[in-house]
Design a protein around this motif. Structure first.
Motif, PDB file in Angstrom:
ATOM      1  N   LYS A 118      19.377 -37.363 -41.251  1.00 44.97           N
ATOM      2  CA  LYS A 118      19.659 -36.655 -42.497  1.00 44.97           C
ATOM      3  C   LYS A 118      18.330 -36.259 -43.138  1.00 44.97           C
TER       4      LYS A 118
ATOM      5  N   ASP B 245      23.916 -30.633 -43.813  1.00 46.46           N
ATOM      6  CA  ASP B 245      23.699 -30.608 -42.375  1.00 46.46           C
ATOM      7  C   ASP B 245      23.040 -31.899 -41.900  1.00 46.46           C
TER       8      ASP B 245
ATOM      9  N   VAL C 226      16.782 -28.945 -41.776  1.00 47.74           N
ATOM     10  CA  VAL C 226      17.469 -29.457 -40.579  1.00 47.74           C
ATOM     11  C   VAL C 226      17.321 -28.469 -39.429  1.00 47.74           C
ATOM     12  N   GLU C 227      17.495 -27.190 -39.716  1.00 48.89           N
ATOM     13  CA  GLU C 227      17.354 -26.187 -38.674  1.00 48.89           C
ATOM     14  C   GLU C 227      15.892 -26.070 -38.218  1.00 48.89           C
TER      15      GLU C 227
ATOM     16  N   ASN D  56      15.661 -24.152 -44.451  1.00 51.54           N
ATOM     17  CA  ASN D  56      16.629 -25.173 -44.071  1.00 51.54           C
ATOM     18  C   ASN D  56      15.909 -26.189 -43.186  1.00 51.54           C
TER      19      ASN D  56
ATOM     20  N   HIS E 189      15.259 -28.977 -35.950  1.00 53.81           N
ATOM     21  CA  HIS E 189      15.925 -28.674 -34.669  1.00 53.81           C
ATOM     22  C   HIS E 189      15.014 -27.835 -33.773  1.00 53.81           C
TER      23      HIS E 189
ATOM     24  N   LYS F 256      26.513 -26.512 -34.979  1.00 53.00           N
ATOM     25  CA  LYS F 256      25.657 -25.342 -34.808  1.00 53.00           C
ATOM     26  C   LYS F 256      24.778 -25.622 -33.608  1.00 53.00           C
TER      27      LYS F 256
ATOM     28  N   ILE G 273      23.282 -29.532 -34.516  1.00 50.76           N
ATOM     29  CA  ILE G 273      23.401 -29.611 -35.969  1.00 50.76           C
ATOM     30  C   ILE G 273      24.884 -29.698 -36.303  1.00 50.76           C
ATOM     31  N   LYS G 274      25.230 -30.692 -37.084  1.00 52.87           N
ATOM     32  CA  LYS G 274      26.623 -30.863 -37.492  1.00 52.87           C
ATOM     33  C   LYS G 274      26.732 -30.551 -38.977  1.00 52.87           C
ATOM     34  N   ARG G 275      27.630 -29.620 -39.292  1.00 53.95           N
ATOM     35  CA  ARG G 275      27.871 -29.257 -40.681  1.00 53.95           C
ATOM     36  C   ARG G 275      28.793 -30.295 -41.310  1.00 53.95           C
ATOM     37  N   THR G 276      28.406 -30.835 -42.424  1.00 53.43           N
ATOM     38  CA  THR G 276      29.249 -31.797 -43.131  1.00 53.43           C
ATOM     39  C   THR G 276      29.313 -31.423 -44.597  1.00 53.43           C
TER      40      THR G 276
END
Length: 603
Positions: A56, A43, A222-223, A220, A226, A18, A36-39
């Protein structure tokens, strides 16, 4: 066996990146350096200039101090993620940067100041993978994340970025640890305190807004992090500072040995430009650099020419597990310095599979690993025999099972091979669903393997082939089809396809154009095939398992080496052809041939 699943399916961590912020900034003065990497685990966040560091941030993530110390090496816990006093485990490089639990908060630096000191004291974050754990992105935590992700700008203490960020870190540290009433101990002039305080307020503005609307706990994190990291960049960087910024993303990385690693990258650079860029990013760049050029095209480069690891071994393993590597012209290959994916079709492998297979190329199983896989394959190979013997034993005690056996103490051949197909389905589906090509179901490479057919024919005549005695006693087409055709297919698939393929995850095998040698998968498969043959739950033609007398027992022992040699030749052919189809065809045709001779021509 999780090791097999990991290679066949990859670790399935990467899904997509993302890049756009959820806050939809219309104009960005400084380029976005964070991704951002979706796993599947949630995230995660990283910076394109330090792609080996993964952040994380998980709401309510808390581990005990004892648990934290058992985490993988190179783990950093921020501001309450590890419940306990701050600690530095330099041997395993695990650090807890906290100022809440089991410490005197008045005399303990904030998390972001602790992170700053770690970097200034020389913590090396350039080598290998690092993981940062946090549970709530307050400004203190985000500053710590920013420092760790931007350690390249913080090491010397003389960069423009260092001089801009440190006053904010010091002021935030005092506020977070001691409160606003003690900000004078920073010793900043009043006008600077006002300036830096305004900048901190701007960075905290969104957090306060989300909390006032009671949506902080559903945000969220993580976002959100970011977004704030980018706002910090707006304060710290000028456009000219990032004019040489390369949009290179490290997709995945793994260690092969203590000194060697492999990493997959994606970006607009060529492989040589990428290598030059990595020289600046890493203190020690990966031994093998893989550049993803599009969704199925990759270039692989051995960047450390002094490493003893051979790129040719990686090609060999990739060609085993890549279903698109289906001919001499369309396969992984190149020189020992640089190569790439199949030229005609590209690869069918994902980045996570590629990186696991590269690691597998230099895998040396321990004695325990070998014992586990031998035990597992022994269980698979003997399972139909074991069940059959249980059925025979039950038939002796209970007449309800008598219809399943024939002859004294012998299982019906259709029942036996039904069990074979059940075992094939269960274990074939479990490990090789969608990966049938790993089992060897692919077009053979070349025809050099044909030269070994006469040897198989001779060995089969000397005793390598066995057939159920029921074929001779009850001569009918049904028994012939089950015993000679379906039986040979079932045993061939189980041993020369499934069991042999399980072993190739742990040991090297021959290739079509490689050197000749007898591989461990061939030896182990042949031993299991021989052992299974000796313990079959029915009489053999000229090779009885339930020994009628001492002569038949001696005969069985004498012919066992030919059974072993027969299986060894068939696995040898499979490896040279890079396909199980020739071995299956020979195995089936010989069973049909000897079946016809025994059933229809032998009196």
């Amino acid at each position: 066996m999780k090791y097999i699943e990991k290679i066949l399916n990859g670790d399935q961590k990467e899904v997509h990146f993302k890049i756009e912020s959820i806050f939809n900034e219309k104009k960005r003065r400084i380029p976005d350096r964070y991704r951002i990497k979706r796993t599947q685990e949630g995230d995660v966040l990283f910076c394109i200039e330090t792609p080996n560091i993964t952040v994380k941030i998980q709401r309510d993530f808390v581990v005990t101090l004892q648990e934290a110390k058992k985490f993988p090496e190179r783990s950093i816990f921020l501001d309450g993620a590890a419940k306990g006093e701050p600690f530095l485990d330099n041997q395993r490089q695990i650090y807890n940067l906290d100022h809440h639990e089991d410490c005197e908060r008045t005399f303990t630096l904030s998390t972001c100041e602790q992170a700053l000191i770690l970097i200034r004291k020389g913590l090396n974050l350039k080598d290998k993978n690092w993981f940062i754990y946090a549970n709530e992105p307050d400004l203190d935590t985000i500053f710590a994340i920013w420092i760790l992700l931007n350690h390249n700008y913080m090491n010397s203490g003389t960069s423009k970025q260092y001089k801009k960020i440190v006053p904010l870190i010091r002021l935030e540290g005092v506020i977070d640890a001691l409160g606003l009433e003690l900000i004078d101990i920073t010793a900043f002039p009043q006008e600077q305190i006002k300036k830096y305080k305004n900048q901190l307020d701007k960075l905290r503005e969104l957090e306060l807004s989300l909390k006032s609307k009671n949506i902080w706990n559903t945000t969220n994190f993580v976002e959100y992090t970011h977004q704030i990291l980018n706002l910090i960049d707006q304060i710290v960087f000028e456009l000219e500072d990032l004019k040489n910024l390369k949009n290179v993303i490290e997709i995945l990385r793994t260690d092969i040995t203590d000194d060697d690693s492999v990493a997959v990258f994606e970006g607009e650079l060529g492989i040589y430009e990428l290598e030059e860029y990595l020289n600046k990013v890493y203190q020690s760049k990966p031994t093998f650099v893989i550049l993803k050029k599009n969704h199925n095209t990759y270039t692989i480069r051995k960047s450390n020419i002094f490493s003893p690891l051979d790129l040719e071994k990686i090609y060999e393993r990739l060609n085993i597990f890549d279903k698109n590597a289906n001919s001499k012209e369309n396969r992984w290959g190149g020189s020992n310095q640089i190569g790439g994916s199949p030229r005609i079709t590209g690869t069918a492998l994902t980045p996570s599979q590629i990186i696991e297979i590269c690691k597998n190329a230099f895998y040396h199983p321990s004695r325990l690993d070998i014992l586990k896989v031998l035990t597992f394959t022994l269980f698979i190979s003997l399972l139909p025999n074991i069940i059959s013997w249980l059925i025979i034993s039950s038939a002796i005690l209970y007449s309800n099972f008598l219809h399943l056996i024939t002859l004294p103490l012998s299982i019906r051949i259709d029942v036996f091979y039904f069990l074979y197909f059940v075992v094939i389905f269960i274990f074939g589906y479990k490990y090789f669903y969608k990966n049938y090509f790993v089992l060897g179901f692919r077009v053979p490479v070349g025809f050099k393997w044909v030269a070994f057919f006469p040897f198989v024919l001779i060995v089969s005549f000397l005793g390598g082939i066995w057939l159920p005695k029921e074929l001779l006693i009850d001569k009918n087409i049904y028994n012939f089809i089950v015993g000679s055709l379906l039986g040979s297919i079932a045993s061939g698939v189980l041993f020369f396809s499934i069991i042999h393929s399980i072993f190739l995850f742990y040991f090297p095998v021959q290739r079509a154009e490689g050197v000749y040698f007898i591989s461990k998968p061939s030896i182990f498969t042949s031993i299991l095939y021989t052992l299974t043959t000796i313990t079959l739950p029915f009489y053999h033609m000229d090779f009885p398992t339930l020994y009628e007398d001492w002569n038949s027992l001696i005969l069985a022992i004498m012919r066992s080496p030919f059974v072993f040699l027969y299986a060894l030749l068939l696995t040898f052919i499979k490896e040279r052809a890079e396909s199980v189809l020739p071995s299956l065809a020979i195995h089936t045709l010989l069973h049909i041939l000897w079946g016809i001779i025994f059933v229809f021509f032998k009196n």
